[in-house]
Design a protein around this motif. Structure first.
Motif, short mmCIF file in Angstrom:
data_model
loop_
_atom_site.label_atom_id
_atom_site.label_comp_id
_atom_site.label_asym_id
_atom_site.label_seq_id
_atom_site.Cartn_x
_atom_site.Cartn_y
_atom_site.Cartn_z
N PHE A 174 8.40 -34.62 -2.90
CA PHE A 174 8.24 -33.63 -4.05
C PHE A 174 8.11 -32.12 -4.04
N ARG A 175 7.86 -31.59 -2.84
CA ARG A 175 8.84 -29.63 -1.95
C ARG A 175 9.57 -29.78 -2.54
N GLY A 176 11.11 -30.71 -2.41
CA GLY A 176 12.25 -30.53 -2.82
C GLY A 176 12.32 -29.78 -4.24
N LEU A 177 10.72 -30.39 -5.41
CA LEU A 177 10.76 -30.27 -6.52
C LEU A 177 10.10 -29.27 -6.69
N ASP A 178 9.76 -28.21 -5.78
CA ASP A 178 8.72 -27.28 -5.81
C ASP A 178 7.19 -27.54 -5.86
N ALA A 179 6.70 -29.22 -6.10
CA ALA A 179 5.70 -29.44 -6.53
C ALA A 179 4.38 -28.91 -5.34
N ASN A 180 3.58 -28.69 -5.82
CA ASN A 180 2.39 -28.20 -4.92
C ASN A 180 1.38 -29.61 -3.89
N ILE A 181 1.23 -30.11 -3.40
CA ILE A 181 0.74 -31.11 -2.89
C ILE A 181 -0.60 -30.86 -1.47
N LEU A 208 -6.80 -27.78 -4.89
CA LEU A 208 -6.97 -26.96 -3.86
C LEU A 208 -7.96 -26.37 -3.52
N ARG A 209 -8.86 -25.61 -4.64
CA ARG A 209 -9.58 -24.68 -4.19
C ARG A 209 -10.74 -25.46 -4.48
N CYS A 210 -11.17 -26.07 -5.12
CA CYS A 210 -11.79 -27.81 -5.31
C CYS A 210 -12.26 -27.75 -4.21
N LEU A 211 -11.31 -28.49 -3.32
CA LEU A 211 -11.84 -28.94 -1.86
C LEU A 211 -12.43 -27.96 -0.64
N GLN A 212 -11.74 -27.26 -1.22
CA GLN A 212 -12.04 -25.77 -0.45
C GLN A 212 -13.52 -25.01 -0.83
N THR A 213 -14.11 -25.00 -1.33
CA THR A 213 -14.77 -25.10 -2.05
C THR A 213 -16.33 -26.15 -1.83
N LEU A 214 -15.60 -27.16 -1.71
CA LEU A 214 -16.90 -27.91 -1.19
C LEU A 214 -17.21 -28.21 -0.05
N ALA A 215 -15.82 -28.58 1.10
CA ALA A 215 -15.87 -28.09 1.95
C ALA A 215 -16.82 -26.82 2.75
N LYS A 216 -16.29 -25.91 2.58
CA LYS A 216 -18.01 -24.08 2.74
C LYS A 216 -19.01 -24.70 2.25
N ALA A 217 -18.89 -25.66 0.79
CA ALA A 217 -20.46 -25.75 0.84
C ALA A 217 -21.45 -27.26 1.72
N GLY A 218 -20.25 -27.74 3.21
CA GLY A 218 -21.17 -28.77 4.17
C GLY A 218 -20.57 -30.52 3.31
N LEU A 219 -19.92 -30.38 2.38
CA LEU A 219 -19.90 -31.81 1.58
C LEU A 219 -18.54 -32.65 2.29
N GLY A 220 -19.32 -33.69 2.32
CA GLY A 220 -17.90 -34.56 3.12
C GLY A 220 -16.92 -34.84 2.63
N LEU A 221 -15.81 -34.98 2.97
CA LEU A 221 -14.50 -35.29 2.40
C LEU A 221 -13.53 -35.57 3.58
N PRO A 222 -11.88 -36.26 2.90
CA PRO A 222 -11.43 -36.92 3.12
C PRO A 222 -10.52 -35.95 4.12
N VAL A 223 -9.86 -35.97 5.58
CA VAL A 223 -9.29 -35.23 6.09
C VAL A 223 -8.56 -35.06 5.13
N THR A 224 -7.42 -33.98 4.85
CA THR A 224 -6.93 -33.05 4.19
C THR A 224 -5.70 -31.45 5.05
N GLY A 225 -4.46 -32.31 4.31
CA GLY A 225 -4.02 -31.25 4.53
C GLY A 225 -3.07 -30.93 3.75
#
Length: 300
Positions: free
Chosen positions: A167-174, A101-118
């Motif tokens: 996944f969330r029922g297992l408290d897994a971050n997704i 998640l941090r990686c994607l946020q860092t790449l987004a801040k740099a203006g690099l193209g990413l798949p739409v992510t939530g």
């Protein structure tokens, strides 16, 4: 030079090739299990012990830290840094890339193209999370997954709701991402060393599979990348602070998008596919960086 490779097993293809490449270039090289390292934390003379032996006289470290051992592995790399020893990938960069998640946020801040992510913590509004990714089909990913493990393609909205709730029922971050259908089960692995892509290959998923990972039966083929893809791969590695990285790119209808940045990319698939001596290029990079470091510390 005296080079230390941090790896759980000497007989792994990547570790073995790095050992061979360093020896071929006349260096003293050794692979050690970083989980067996003992850290002596002090503000005057920080040390690392391997068993009862103190590791000293090391010029460079090549971290090959497994995802499941990131915490202690990065602690060992950080200790080498405290001892003023050059690490090809620094501890903070490894930790940053492992947090998807941090990686994607860092790449987004740099203006690099990413798949739409939530991303969401609560399951009370699963519908809103699905809508962010553009609806089904979509991909649900465990943030802690590696090599395609914990990556699920939900082809219908109902399936997406069930997978997310499970996944969330297992408290897994997704995270959830749009499914780039036009990629047709293919992605591009760009192997970055320093400020250039030294090798690239297209990975194609096996029949009936959408994940292109070689470990999941995918196949590799040589591919020519565009200048835009080359720029994106190098920029992604730089933004993450990695000198050696595997950057995975999808070719979408809106242009290339980055799927992942790997701080310990495997050498076997890329070397066998491209016939490029990737291990040798990593060692050459270490030689250049070590020379730069000597010049900086001992100016004329």
């Amino acid at each position: 030079m005296k080079i230390m490779i941090l790896s759980r097993k000497k007989d792994l293809y990547s570790t073995r090739r790095l050992l061979e490449a360093a020896e071929e270039r006349g260096h003293s090289v050794r692979a050690i299990d970083y989980l067996r390292c003992i850290i002596n934390i002090t503000n005057t003379n920080p040390k690392i012990l391997y068993g009862s032996q103190e590791l000293n006289g090391v010029d460079a470290v090549i971290p090959r830290i497994g995802a499941s051992n990131t915490f202690y592995g990065t602690a060992v790399v950080r200790q080498f840094e405290l001892m003023n020893i050059y690490a090809v990938n620094r501890s903070q960069a490894i930790a940053r890339s492992r947090d998807k998640l941090r990686c994607l946020q860092t790449l987004a801040k740099a203006g690099l193209g990413l798949p739409v992510t939530g991303c969401a913590h609560s399951t009370k509004d699963v519908g809103g999370l699905i809508d962010i990714a553009g609806g089904a089909p979509l991909v649900v990913k465990l943030l802690e997954g590696t090599q395609g493990i914990g990556v699920v393609l939900a082809e219908t909205r109902k399936a997406a709701e069930s997978v997310i709730e499970a996944f969330r029922g297992l408290d897994a971050n997704i995270i959830v991402q749009e499914f780039v259908k036009e990629a047709a089960g293919c992605d591009i692995r760009c192997f970055v060393v320093g400020d250039e892509v030294i090798a690239s290959m297209e990975r194609k998923a096996a029949d009936g599979e959408f994940r292109s990972n070689i470990h999941r039966g995918g196949s590799g083929h040589r591919v020519e990348i565009t200048e835009e893809e080359r720029f994106m791969a190098v920029r992604a590695a730089q933004v993450m602070g990695l000198e050696v990285a595997g950057v995975d790119i999808l070719r979408s209808k809106n242009g290339p998008v980055i799927m992942e940045v790997n701080s310990s990319p495997g050498l076997e698939g890329i070397e066998k596919t491209t016939k490029i001596n990737v291990a040798g290029k990593i060692i050459e990079h270490i030689e250049r960086r070590a020379e730069e470091k000597r010049t900086e510390s001992d100016p004329l």
